[in-house]
Design an enzyme around this catalytic site. Structure first.
Site: not given
Length: 321
Positions: A126, A186, A281
């Site tokens: 995201d 991922h 982050s």
């Protein structure tokens, strides 16, 4: 008792400072398409001299403390209200997360994120697209008009073992994960990871407002870079630490404090979990691809993990950017 009281006061002040800094940075002008004057080097040095690691260590300590069951749900819902995350996507009831860091590293319900199989490259997390494009003369354009040399982050010897074909170019994409985003990252494609390197550094905030103002911010902060190959050549993923990030973790390796290169052998399929952050982050992808590769995202776009972010025009000629 006095010692315990002093410890709690210190931790409380550090936590309040960390949260206040996070909220303050979020409120700065973060329009990534609007250029601003970068900070002077002496300002950046002053920021680096702040006790950022001490503050982050206190936040990490607090994040690992067990919360009383009665406080868990209201605490997590309050956090979600402040930072705008979708609490309904969590795979477990909120009361099951014993600590803040367990909540930050939560998995999602099946189907909450879907990897689009038709894409050449998918979003690994995201976040907000800070910038993307080609790397020319080893220069990464952190934001429009602000560049730094890739070897400031990744040593030249790490690149030299991989070959880039004559018809291939190097590309990059930077994604900022806000505190309210899903914190795990991922594999953006089928990927064979062959090495990783932990790099020590500072822990400046990496929100867009600072990305616009600190040249080479991603190269200044602590980071972990994973390198390997995909079907078009080299692909690296750098997870960048930041203020309040209580650790970067990898699903199949333990990160050590030394900066030596570590050899690994991970065969990952598109969408396989690689690791995660204990708070928001940033991620930097650098990869080689045929020259007709085109990004399907632009600076400032919000993406979800698994969204399509790039295609080969030869494979998808009707795709517009």
């Amino acid at each position: 008792m006095r010692f315990r009281h002093a410890v709690w006061m210190t931790l409380s002040m550090a936590t309040a400072t960390a949260l206040a800094t996070t909220v303050a940075v979020q409120k700065l002008d973060a329009d990534l398409n609007k250029q601003v004057q970068p900070f002077q080097p002496w300002v950046v040095q002053c920021l680096q001299n702040l006790p950022l690691k001490t503050v982050t260590s206190c936040w990490t300590w607090l994040g690992n403390r067990n919360l009383p069951p009665a406080l868990r749900e209201p605490t997590y819902r309050g956090y979600c209200s402040v930072f705008g995350c979708n609490v309904e996507e969590a795979s477990e009831p909120l009361s099951n997360y014993q600590t803040l860091h367990q909540f930050f590293a939560r998995s999602l319900k099946p189907g909450a994120r879907v990897f689009e199989q038709h894409a050449t490259l998918n979003a690994p997390s995201d976040g907000t697209i800070v910038n993307c494009g080609k790397i020319v003369n080893e220069q990464v354009e952190q934001v429009k008009g602000m560049t730094w040399k890739l070897t400031q982050l990744i040593p030249a010897q790490d690149w030299n073992r991989y070959k880039t074909g004559n018809n291939e170019s190097l590309f990059f994409v930077i994604t900022y994960l806000a505190p309210g985003d899903y914190h795990n990252f991922h594999s953006p494609c089928d990927w064979h990871i062959q090495q990783y390197r932990h790099r020590t550094g500072t822990l400046l905030p990496v929100a867009p407002a600072l990305m616009k103002r600190v040249v080479g911010l991603l190269a200044l902060n602590e980071s972990v870079t994973l390198m390997g190959e995909w079907k078009y050549g080299i692909l690296s993923m750098t997870a960048v630490g930041a203020l309040n990030v209580g650790g970067i973790y990898l699903k199949r390796a333990t990160i050590t404090n030394d900066e030596d290169e570590k050899t690994i052998d991970w065969q990952l399929g598109k969408g396989d979990e690689v690791g995660g952050f204990r708070f928001g982050s940033a991620l930097l992808l650098v990869f080689s691809a045929p020259s007709d590769f085109q990004f399907s995202v632009n600076t400032g776009d919000k993406v979800l993990c698994g969204d399509a972010i790039g295609f080969l025009q030869s494979e998808n000629p009707n795709k517009t950017v």
